[in-house]
Enzyme design. Structure first.
Site, PDB file in Angstrom:
ATOM      1  CB  CYS A 114    -115.087  -1.079 -12.584  1.00 36.85           C
ATOM      2  SG  CYS A 114    -113.824  -2.148 -11.912  1.00 36.85           S
ATOM      3  CG  HIS A 276    -114.054   2.683 -11.458  1.00 37.69           C
ATOM      4  ND1 HIS A 276    -114.257   2.232 -10.184  1.00 37.69           N
ATOM      5  CD2 HIS A 276    -113.188   1.813 -12.047  1.00 37.69           C
ATOM      6  CE1 HIS A 276    -113.555   1.131 -10.005  1.00 37.69           C
ATOM      7  NE2 HIS A 276    -112.892   0.856 -11.117  1.00 37.69           N
ATOM      8  CG  ASN A 306    -110.650  -0.534  -8.335  1.00 40.93           C
ATOM      9  OD1 ASN A 306    -111.848  -0.612  -8.103  1.00 40.93           O
ATOM     10  ND2 ASN A 306    -110.141  -0.723  -9.535  1.00 40.93           N
TER      11      ASN A 306
HETATM   12  C1  LIG Z   1    -101.507  -3.294 -12.265  1.00 44.70           C
HETATM   13  C2  LIG Z   1    -100.508  -2.213 -12.609  1.00 44.70           C
HETATM   14  C3  LIG Z   1    -100.360  -1.242 -11.469  1.00 44.70           C
HETATM   15  C4  LIG Z   1     -99.184  -2.890 -12.862  1.00 44.70           C
HETATM   16  O1  LIG Z   1     -98.242  -1.925 -13.270  1.00 44.70           O
HETATM   17  P1  LIG Z   1     -97.326  -2.215 -14.534  1.00 44.70           P
HETATM   18  O2  LIG Z   1     -96.368  -1.128 -14.636  1.00 44.70           O
HETATM   19  O3  LIG Z   1     -98.227  -2.440 -15.694  1.00 44.70           O
HETATM   20  O4  LIG Z   1     -96.590  -3.496 -14.070  1.00 44.70           O
HETATM   21  P2  LIG Z   1     -96.473  -4.910 -14.763  1.00 44.70           P
HETATM   22  O5  LIG Z   1     -97.750  -5.697 -14.585  1.00 44.70           O
HETATM   23  O6  LIG Z   1     -95.966  -4.732 -16.169  1.00 44.70           O
HETATM   24  O7  LIG Z   1     -95.356  -5.525 -13.848  1.00 44.70           O
HETATM   25  C5  LIG Z   1     -94.084  -4.908 -13.705  1.00 44.70           C
HETATM   26  C6  LIG Z   1     -93.293  -5.655 -12.676  1.00 44.70           C
HETATM   27  O8  LIG Z   1     -93.818  -5.362 -11.360  1.00 44.70           O
HETATM   28  C7  LIG Z   1     -94.094  -6.578 -10.667  1.00 44.70           C
HETATM   29  N1  LIG Z   1     -95.216  -6.376  -9.770  1.00 44.70           N
HETATM   30  C8  LIG Z   1     -96.541  -6.576 -10.017  1.00 44.70           C
HETATM   31  N2  LIG Z   1     -97.236  -6.255  -8.928  1.00 44.70           N
HETATM   32  C9  LIG Z   1     -96.375  -5.837  -7.989  1.00 44.70           C
HETATM   33  C10 LIG Z   1     -96.519  -5.386  -6.674  1.00 44.70           C
HETATM   34  N3  LIG Z   1     -97.708  -5.274  -6.070  1.00 44.70           N
HETATM   35  N4  LIG Z   1     -95.405  -5.032  -6.006  1.00 44.70           N
HETATM   36  C11 LIG Z   1     -94.210  -5.121  -6.566  1.00 44.70           C
HETATM   37  N5  LIG Z   1     -94.005  -5.553  -7.810  1.00 44.70           N
HETATM   38  C12 LIG Z   1     -95.067  -5.909  -8.527  1.00 44.70           C
HETATM   39  C13 LIG Z   1     -94.379  -7.579 -11.759  1.00 44.70           C
HETATM   40  O9  LIG Z   1     -94.173  -8.887 -11.291  1.00 44.70           O
HETATM   41  C14 LIG Z   1     -93.386  -7.167 -12.809  1.00 44.70           C
HETATM   42  O10 LIG Z   1     -92.136  -7.687 -12.456  1.00 44.70           O
HETATM   43  P3  LIG Z   1     -91.096  -8.214 -13.597  1.00 44.70           P
HETATM   44  O11 LIG Z   1     -90.810  -6.986 -14.429  1.00 44.70           O
HETATM   45  O12 LIG Z   1     -89.955  -8.683 -12.780  1.00 44.70           O
HETATM   46  O13 LIG Z   1     -91.834  -9.274 -14.341  1.00 44.70           O
HETATM   47  C15 LIG Z   1    -100.934  -1.454 -13.884  1.00 44.70           C
HETATM   48  O14 LIG Z   1    -100.826  -2.274 -15.008  1.00 44.70           O
HETATM   49  C16 LIG Z   1    -102.311  -0.937 -13.792  1.00 44.70           C
HETATM   50  O15 LIG Z   1    -102.638  -0.120 -12.967  1.00 44.70           O
HETATM   51  N6  LIG Z   1    -103.196  -1.382 -14.685  1.00 44.70           N
HETATM   52  C17 LIG Z   1    -104.586  -1.009 -14.636  1.00 44.70           C
HETATM   53  C18 LIG Z   1    -105.214  -1.837 -13.579  1.00 44.70           C
HETATM   54  C19 LIG Z   1    -106.559  -1.346 -13.203  1.00 44.70           C
HETATM   55  O16 LIG Z   1    -106.856  -0.174 -13.242  1.00 44.70           O
HETATM   56  N7  LIG Z   1    -107.400  -2.290 -12.823  1.00 44.70           N
HETATM   57  C20 LIG Z   1    -108.678  -2.007 -12.394  1.00 44.70           C
HETATM   58  C21 LIG Z   1    -109.544  -1.812 -13.570  1.00 44.70           C
HETATM   59  S1  LIG Z   1    -111.086  -1.407 -13.050  1.00 44.70           S
END
Ligand SMILES: CC(C)(COP(=O)(O)OP(=O)(O)OC[C@H]1O[C@@H](n2cnc3c(N)ncnc32)[C@H](O)[C@@H]1OP(=O)(O)O)[C@@H](O)C(=O)NCCC(=O)NCCS
Length: 349
Positions: A114, A276, A306
């Site tokens: 990124c 980004h 992204n």
């Molecule tokens: C990825 C992201 C959106 C996930 O959100 P979160 O609130 O942290 O969610 P979690 O990973 O803790 O998961 C929460 C629940 O949602 C579920 N889940 C994950 N992806 C899912 C999706 N696409 N749709 C539905 N449910 C989903 C998980 O399985 C989890 O379920 P559980 O509670 O039954 O185990 C978030 O962590 C995020 O944006 N992180 C930064 C990622 C990023 O910017 N990456 C690029 C960097 S350059």
């Protein structure tokens, strides 16, 4: 004093629009979940067997070159940033040189995910400032959709990423207080695997015990990609989303402040911050932390997801095309991503 200026900018987005509802057809997810956590409404996916990281980058490059008023023969160096290259090797830089019919110039591939665009910009900036090159073509392009896990297992990663490309032509300028004022590059590899795609790879399971392949039957080779990896479907990116989120909201403001402070500016002096496009929630938290107005931050992740290295040039290009970046504006570019790597650049447009 010689500085580097962006003489032309272009972008290319593949035509296939994939909405959150489209993704909900192939995995357990929902428009509501994706929008609430990431702000993303839709993304573009490359046309299979037609678009590649190189071809999309080349399309963006043609626009950037035309806007800069240069032709293939004028370019004296290529820098290509991507984490999704067409080939494991050679890199996309040489494929772009071939596609654009350029002379036998140098081409450098940058692998900083990124942060790739800003790392590439910083490298190009040094070559221009020293007088070594006069016209550098910087391409950043990604084709995530060919390699993600579109089953429910991979949903936390695959709903976030999109395909696309951006490019700039960089030239020297002697105008005072114009062009790239500074760049700032950082990394911390202690948590490299938290956002990574380690397989296929040459690591031989050295760093993560559970990634150790079974002993192959032959004495040499057989470690890069194994049948076992394919059977276990262990060939996809991994992301610890919450860990990435926590680190990003600290490092983004830090590296933006570093860039502003280096030129004795404050957040209120910024005309536009182009973060980004990792996640809309991250951009909003950065905006709050730096007490920036909404019109000081540009986001388009809602439409494109992204696009990793390509996200900053795509956002910068769209902002410029929409009249949101004007002559003399103070613009900050900032990135955070896999590595972890993070970086910023401050420029006077
Ligand atoms: C990825 C992201 C959106 C996930 O959100 P979160 O609130 O942290 O969610 P979690 O990973 O803790 O998961 C929460 C629940 O949602 C579920 N889940 C994950 N992806 C899912 C999706 N696409 N749709 C539905 N449910 C989903 C998980 O399985 C989890 O379920 P559980 O509670 O039954 O185990 C978030 O962590 C995020 O944006 N992180 C930064 C990622 C990023 O910017 N990456 C690029 C960097 S350059």
């Amino acid at each position: 004093m010689i500085r580097t200026k962006i003489a032309g900018i272009g972008m290319y987005l593949p035509k296939n629009v994939v909405t959150n509802d489209d993704l909900a057809q192939v995995m357990e997810t929902s428009d509501e979940w994706i929008q609430e956590r990431t702000g993303i409404k839709e993304r573009r996916f490359a046309t299979r067997f037609e678009d590649t990281t190189t071809t999309m980058g080349v399309e963006a490059a043609k626009i950037a070159m035309q806007r800069a008023g240069v032709v293939a023969n004028d370019i004296d160096f290529i820098v290509f940033a991507t984490l999704s290259p067409d080939y494991y090797f050679p890199g996309c830089g040489v494929l772009a040189q071939r596609a654009l019919g350029m002379p036998e110039i140098g081409a450098l591939d940058i692998r900083d995910q990124c942060s790739g665009f800003i790392y590439a910009l910083s490298v190009a900036d040094q070559f221009i400032k020293t007088g070594m090159y006069k016209n550098i073509l910087l391409i950043a392009s990604e084709t995530h959709s060919y390699g993600l896990d579109f089953s429910t297992r991979g949903r936390n990663v695959s709903v976030i990423f999109g395909d696309g490309a951006g490019a700039v032509v960089l030239q020297p300028t002697t105008e005072s207080d114009r062009g790239i004022l500074s760049t700032h590059l950082h990394c911390d590899g202690t948590e490299a695997e938290l956002l990574s795609m380690v397989n296929p790879g040459f690591h031989a399971g050295k760093f993560v015990a559970e990634k150790k392949p079974l002993e192959p039957s032959q004495p040499y080779g057989g470690l890069f990609i194994t049948k076992e990896l394919l059977e276990k479907d262990d060939i996809y990116p991994y992301m610890d989303g919450p860990a990435v989120f926590k680190k990003a909201i600290v490092k983004f403001p830090e590296v933006i402040m570093e860039a502003l402070t280096a030129s004795s500016y404050q957040p209120s002096d910024l005309n536009l911050l182009i973060p980004h496009q990792a996640n809309l929630r991250i951009s909003q938290m950065v905006q709050q932390k730096l007490k920036l107005r909404e019109d000081q931050v540009f986001n388009n992740i809602q439409k494109y997801g992204n696009t990793t290295a390509a996200s900053i040039p795509i956002a910068l290009c769209e902002a410029w095309e929409n009249g949101k970046v004007k002559d003399n504006d103070l613009v900050c570019l900032a990135a955070f991503g896999s590595g972890f790597t993070w970086a910023s650049a401050l420029l006077r447009w």
